[in-house]
Design a protein around this motif. Structure first.
Motif, mmCIF file in Angstrom:
data_model
loop_
_atom_site.group_PDB
_atom_site.id
_atom_site.type_symbol
_atom_site.label_atom_id
_atom_site.label_comp_id
_atom_site.label_asym_id
_atom_site.label_seq_id
_atom_site.Cartn_x
_atom_site.Cartn_y
_atom_site.Cartn_z
ATOM 1 N N GLU A 176 74.395 56.132 14.171
ATOM 2 C CA GLU A 176 75.395 55.171 13.707
ATOM 3 C C GLU A 176 76.051 54.438 14.872
ATOM 4 N N THR A 177 76.194 55.108 16.003
ATOM 5 C CA THR A 177 76.722 54.420 17.184
ATOM 6 C C THR A 177 75.748 53.348 17.636
ATOM 7 N N SER A 178 74.450 53.635 17.602
ATOM 8 C CA SER A 178 73.473 52.609 17.994
ATOM 9 C C SER A 178 73.551 51.408 17.056
ATOM 10 N N VAL A 179 73.865 51.648 15.790
ATOM 11 C CA VAL A 179 74.062 50.550 14.829
ATOM 12 C C VAL A 179 75.300 49.747 15.216
ATOM 13 N N GLN A 180 76.395 50.432 15.548
ATOM 14 C CA GLN A 180 77.614 49.724 15.962
ATOM 15 C C GLN A 180 77.334 48.816 17.152
ATOM 16 N N VAL A 181 76.592 49.319 18.115
ATOM 17 C CA VAL A 181 76.255 48.526 19.308
ATOM 18 C C VAL A 181 75.350 47.361 18.926
ATOM 19 N N SER A 182 74.398 47.614 18.068
ATOM 20 C CA SER A 182 73.445 46.585 17.639
ATOM 21 C C SER A 182 74.114 45.429 16.910
ATOM 22 N N GLN A 183 75.241 45.689 16.262
ATOM 23 C CA GLN A 183 75.903 44.650 15.479
ATOM 24 C C GLN A 183 76.456 43.510 16.336
ATOM 25 N N GLY A 184 76.417 43.669 17.639
ATOM 26 C CA GLY A 184 76.787 42.570 18.525
ATOM 27 C C GLY A 184 75.721 41.494 18.612
ATOM 28 N N PHE A 185 74.527 41.781 18.122
ATOM 29 C CA PHE A 185 73.428 40.814 18.123
ATOM 30 C C PHE A 185 73.457 40.003 16.834
ATOM 31 N N ASP A 186 73.061 38.749 16.943
ATOM 32 C CA ASP A 186 72.952 37.909 15.754
ATOM 33 C C ASP A 186 71.790 38.379 14.890
ATOM 34 N N ALA A 187 71.867 38.066 13.616
ATOM 35 C CA ALA A 187 70.771 38.365 12.702
ATOM 36 C C ALA A 187 69.546 37.540 13.070
ATOM 37 N N ARG A 188 68.418 37.975 12.566
ATOM 38 C CA ARG A 188 67.135 37.303 12.750
ATOM 39 C C ARG A 188 66.710 37.289 14.219
ATOM 40 N N VAL A 189 66.833 38.449 14.850
ATOM 41 C CA VAL A 189 66.374 38.590 16.228
ATOM 42 C C VAL A 189 64.862 38.615 16.251
ATOM 43 N N ASP A 190 64.306 38.324 17.400
ATOM 44 C CA ASP A 190 62.850 38.397 17.532
ATOM 45 C C ASP A 190 62.350 39.837 17.520
ATOM 46 N N THR A 191 63.012 40.682 18.310
ATOM 47 C CA THR A 191 62.503 42.035 18.510
ATOM 48 C C THR A 191 63.626 43.061 18.420
ATOM 49 N N VAL A 192 63.354 44.135 17.728
ATOM 50 C CA VAL A 192 64.206 45.318 17.747
ATOM 51 C C VAL A 192 63.359 46.439 18.341
ATOM 52 N N VAL A 193 63.928 47.125 19.303
ATOM 53 C CA VAL A 193 63.261 48.283 19.889
ATOM 54 C C VAL A 193 63.845 49.517 19.236
ATOM 55 N N VAL A 194 62.966 50.376 18.748
ATOM 56 C CA VAL A 194 63.379 51.596 18.065
ATOM 57 C C VAL A 194 62.859 52.786 18.861
ATOM 58 N N ALA A 195 63.743 53.746 19.080
ATOM 59 C CA ALA A 195 63.364 54.967 19.790
ATOM 60 C C ALA A 195 64.040 56.156 19.122
ATOM 61 N N SER A 196 63.527 57.309 19.390
ATOM 62 C CA SER A 196 64.125 58.531 18.875
ATOM 63 C C SER A 196 65.471 58.775 19.534
ATOM 64 N N GLY A 197 66.433 59.183 18.757
ATOM 65 C CA GLY A 197 67.723 59.570 19.306
ATOM 66 C C GLY A 197 67.745 61.021 19.738
ATOM 67 N N ALA A 198 66.618 61.718 19.569
ATOM 68 C CA ALA A 198 66.560 63.137 19.909
ATOM 69 C C ALA A 198 66.154 63.375 21.364
ATOM 70 N N VAL A 199 65.462 62.422 21.959
ATOM 71 C CA VAL A 199 65.016 62.534 23.352
ATOM 72 C C VAL A 199 65.246 61.197 24.042
ATOM 73 N N TYR A 200 65.402 61.227 25.360
ATOM 74 C CA TYR A 200 65.764 59.988 26.043
ATOM 75 C C TYR A 200 64.650 59.240 26.773
ATOM 76 N N PRO A 201 63.549 59.846 27.207
ATOM 77 C CA PRO A 201 62.622 59.104 28.081
ATOM 78 C C PRO A 201 62.075 57.814 27.491
ATOM 79 N N ASP A 202 61.726 57.814 26.213
ATOM 80 C CA ASP A 202 61.136 56.610 25.621
ATOM 81 C C ASP A 202 62.123 55.453 25.594
ATOM 82 N N ALA A 203 63.338 55.710 25.150
ATOM 83 C CA ALA A 203 64.345 54.645 25.095
ATOM 84 C C ALA A 203 64.730 54.184 26.494
ATOM 85 N N LEU A 204 64.759 55.104 27.445
ATOM 86 C CA LEU A 204 65.085 54.731 28.822
ATOM 87 C C LEU A 204 64.040 53.780 29.385
ATOM 88 N N SER A 205 62.789 54.108 29.209
ATOM 89 C CA SER A 205 61.731 53.251 29.750
ATOM 90 C C SER A 205 61.552 51.975 28.939
#
Length: 177
Positions: A89-118
């Motif tokens: 839900e925090t990632s959603v709060q942060v995401s809401q700063g972006f306008d709708a109809r973005v080109d790309t959303v990057v999705v990563a697991s919130g359980a581990v960090y390496p994928d989202a970091l890279s």
């Protein structure tokens, strides 16, 4: 002011900083890391040097004490917290700063960090947010945010051990034609 925004996230817990990386780049400011109950002197000095128009604390009081928000308001009165009930839900709060109809959303697991970091640079290049998902499935707040964003594409970071195929398949429903 030197920068429009500075994000402050926990240096002891990874999810909120990962969500904030693309937003920081998008809005032209850094992500600075703090301890839960103590703002490092180096971070305080950097915030004073940067003179941000606003400071956004990422994550709830369980991650960063309210005393840190109070201390940040002494540096910049336009300091506030963005937090949801959990890391997703925090990632959603942060995401809401972006306008709708973005080109790309990057999705990563919130359980581990390496994928989202890279993958932070991928989100930055696509001018979209990093949204964290639970490996167990897409929560309603995340689903609602993906509907609002209506991305052209969703880039999923990590293999099936971090983001199961069932979640990847479900994400396809949020891509606009």
């Amino acid at each position: 002011y030197s920068v429009p925004v500075a994000f402050v996230a926990s240096g002891e817990s990874f999810p909120d900083a990962l969500s904030g990386s693309a937003s920081a780049a998008h809005f032209g400011g850094p992500v600075l890391l703090t301890q839960k109950g103590k703002l490092p002197a180096s971070v305080r000095a950097e915030l004073i040097r940067l003179r941000p128009e606003r400071i956004v604390v990422l994550g709830g009081a369980g991650t960063i004490d309210d005393s840190i928000v109070t201390e940040l308001r002494d540096i910049q009165p336009a300091s506030y917290r963005l937090a949801g009930g959990n890391r997703y839900e925090t990632s959603v709060q942060v995401s809401q700063g972006f306008d709708a109809r973005v080109d790309t959303v990057v999705v990563a697991s919130g359980a581990v960090y390496p994928d989202a970091l890279s993958g932070g640079p991928t989100a930055i290049a696509g001018a979209g947010p990093v949204v964290l998902v639970d490996p167990a499935g897409i929560s309603k707040p995340v689903a609602d945010e993906l509907t609002r964003l209506a991305p052209k594409r969703i880039v999923v970071l990590g293999g099936p051990n971090t983001v199961p195929q069932t979640v990847v398949d479900a994400l396809a429903a949020y891509i606009r034609p």
